[in-house]
Design an enzyme around this catalytic site. Structure first.
Site, PDB file in Angstrom:
ATOM      1  N   TYR A  56      10.143  -3.976  -8.204  1.00 14.66           N
ATOM      2  CA  TYR A  56       8.815  -3.830  -8.793  1.00 14.66           C
ATOM      3  C   TYR A  56       7.948  -2.731  -8.181  1.00 14.66           C
ATOM      4  CZ  TYR A  56       4.129  -5.027 -10.449  1.00 14.66           C
ATOM      5  OH  TYR A  56       2.890  -4.973 -11.016  1.00 14.66           O
TER       6      TYR A  56
ATOM      7  N   GLY B 263      -1.255   0.785  -4.928  1.00 16.71           N
ATOM      8  CA  GLY B 263      -2.558   0.255  -4.558  1.00 16.71           C
ATOM      9  C   GLY B 263      -3.643   0.849  -5.418  1.00 16.71           C
TER      10      GLY B 263
ATOM     11  N   CYS C 261       0.841  -1.190   0.000  1.00 18.49           N
ATOM     12  CA  CYS C 261       0.000   0.000   0.000  1.00 18.49           C
ATOM     13  C   CYS C 261       0.879   1.243   0.000  1.00 18.49           C
ATOM     14  CB  CYS C 261      -0.913  -0.012   1.219  1.00 18.49           C
ATOM     15  SG  CYS C 261      -1.987  -1.466   1.311  1.00 18.49           S
TER      16      CYS C 261
ATOM     17  N   ASN D  49       1.137   0.694   5.812  1.00 24.92           N
ATOM     18  CA  ASN D  49       1.723  -0.062   4.711  1.00 24.92           C
ATOM     19  C   ASN D  49       2.560  -1.174   5.318  1.00 24.92           C
ATOM     20  OD1 ASN D  49       4.531   0.491   2.481  1.00 24.92           O
ATOM     21  ND2 ASN D  49       2.934  -1.031   2.309  1.00 24.92           N
ATOM     22  N   GLY D  50       2.142  -2.423   5.115  1.00 20.88           N
ATOM     23  CA  GLY D  50       2.906  -3.536   5.664  1.00 20.88           C
ATOM     24  C   GLY D  50       2.014  -4.717   5.980  1.00 20.88           C
TER      25      GLY D  50
END
Length: 476
Positions: free
Chosen positions: A333, A117, A91, A192-193
């Site tokens: 990526y 996201g 995210c 985020n995680g």
């Protein structure tokens, strides 16, 4: 015809180089004078010292995240039957303090992080009455927000989130940021995680009376904050984070504070910048800072808690931080090539990845073709190292999002067909060049000068000779 190489990065070819590639961290060039930030009213208050440069670990960056205790996961499996409970680490988060256009800047920053996201987006702000207001929705940032929605989010303090694609029938309730009230006020969080001990923590909290509204691991953090006995608020965050295991880069919002936290290993990126008016900005990637004209200052260090309020920026050490274990897939990526992640240019990393691939896995080829978009820079590095031309063989549709983060393999497969359209022109000559025989490209000079470099190509069509013996033929 000679083989064509589609160059993307390879885990097997690259993982052993993760340490050496990050030994000389890069920083962005100095910003023009008109973008240089003003300092806040009070100086930084630092309660911990940190090294300013972080190197990638030579060990597997996610090895410590995987639990080998099968029993611990089976004990709580009944809670998580929905596909929506799979790990969703990629995210994007944003936090802004001290700008009257905080919600609009947050909106723009989320645009820059849209690649992290695509399933949902949300923004939370604090209005003049010290009330937290939120707008969340399923879809892209541009689909969730418009002018009227942003008008509902006044204030100079905001956090935002873009959510990684998931499956499940009730996705809206899991769209962040989450907002919750507790006995001392309200708090919002964007994460985020992925927390690997989420199931155990949730079971303990529910046994003690906590009621959960979502299937997101982020909600556990809110409950841990609410049940903490420590004061003041940011120490509640420290207390909560001491119970967490896994990857987390989070931004919190209260009536008067913005707090940024990064896990002790530093798995996921989180950076701090500042706008020319002194506003402090946190974001998952520096590309978000660039878009809103915030100057990059530094990373949030692993294990650090940064508290921003009217008194300035205060830094605290969350936990003793062990060897940093940043996720290499951020450079392969997730991140945009124009971002600085873990102290190094993503563009530079991908270019070097391509060079390494050309060295360790060379092939005879005529051209190098990238798989857009994350493979483009790696393909450029491969082509440069191999001395082979770079060509476009797959045309990217910019109306289709990142297929890797679609909710199911079937949708990903279909999405690739929509997104990438191949190299569809058949060869017109009967003869094709052998690899390595000639430097001549076959377009310059007379046919006699390249006779030795051509071999017969197998064709399923009738061929008509249009010249004398020894000269090239063409298809009918």
């Amino acid at each position: 015809m000679a083989a064509t190489a589609a160059a993307t990065t390879s885990f097997s070819a690259l993982s052993k180089h993760s340490l050496s590639l990050n030994t000389s961290p890069q920083v962005p060039q100095k910003a023009p004078p008109f973008l240089l930030p003003k300092t806040l009213q009070k100086p930084y208050l630092s309660h911990a010292t940190h090294k300013t440069h972080i190197t990638l670990s030579s060990k597997n960056p996610i090895s410590d995240l995987v639990s080998t205790d099968k029993k611990s996961s089976d004990d709580f499996s009944s809670y998580f039957d929905d596909d929506d409970d799979k790990p969703r680490e990629e995210c994007g988060v944003v936090g802004i303090y001290g700008d009257p256009e905080a919600s609009r800047l947050c909106y723009l920053a989320l645009h820059a992080l849209q690649h992290r996201g695509q399933e949902g987006a949300g923004i939370v702000t604090v209005n003049d009455n010290k009330v937290l207001q939120s707008v969340t929705g399923v879809g892209l940032v541009s689909e969730v927000f418009n002018e009227s929605k942003l008008d509902q989010l006044p204030g100079d303090l905001a956090i935002g989130h873009v959510r990684y694609s998931t499956a499940g029938s009730s996705m809206l309730k899991n769209v962040q940021p989450f907002v919750a009230g507790y006995r001392f006020g309200s708090v919002g969080v964007a994460h985020n995680g992925n927390l690997v001990n989420y199931r155990k923590l949730r079971a303990i909290l529910e046994d003690n009376g906590s009621i959960f509204n979502t299937s997101s691991d982020t909600e556990v953090v809110l409950h841990l904050i609410a049940t903490s006995k420590t004061r003041p608020f940011f120490l509640r965050i420290v207390d909560a984070c001491e119970k967490l295991e896994g990857a987390y880069s989070m931004v919190f919002l209260t009536e008067d504070k913005l707090v940024a936290v990064r896990d002790p290993h530093g798995f996921r990126p989180l950076v701090m910048g500042r706008r020319s008016n002194g506003a402090v900005v946190f974001a998952s990637e520096t590309c978000a800072l660039d878009l809103i004209e915030a100057t990059y200052e530094r990373e949030v260090y692993p294990g650090e808690v940064l508290v921003v309020d009217k008194d300035g920026v205060q830094s605290l050490c969350l936990l003793p931080h062990p060897e940093p274990k940043q996720c290499i897939f951020e450079h392969i990526y997730f991140s945009l090539p124009n971002s600085i992640v873990f102290g190094r240019s993503v563009y530079e990393s991908r270019h070097i990845f391509g060079e390494i691939l050309a060295t360790e896995a060379p092939v005879d080829c005529d051209v190098v073709i990238a798989v857009p978009d994350s493979g483009v820079v790696a393909a450029l590095g491969y082509a440069a190292k191999a001395g082979v031309p770079f060509q476009q063989g797959l045309i990217r549709s910019h109306y289709v999002g990142r297929t890797f983060i679609e909710p199911s393999q079937k949708i990903r497969d279909f999405g690739v067909k929509l997104k990438l359209s191949p190299y569809p022109v058949q060869p017109k000559e009967v003869m094709v060049k052998r690899i390595g025989d000639f430097v001549d490209d076959g377009l310059n000079g007379s046919p006699e000068s390249i006779d030795g470099g051509w071999v017969q190509a197998p064709l399923n069509q009738d061929v008509q000779k249009v010249s004398e013996a020894g000269k090239l033929s063409s298809l009918t």
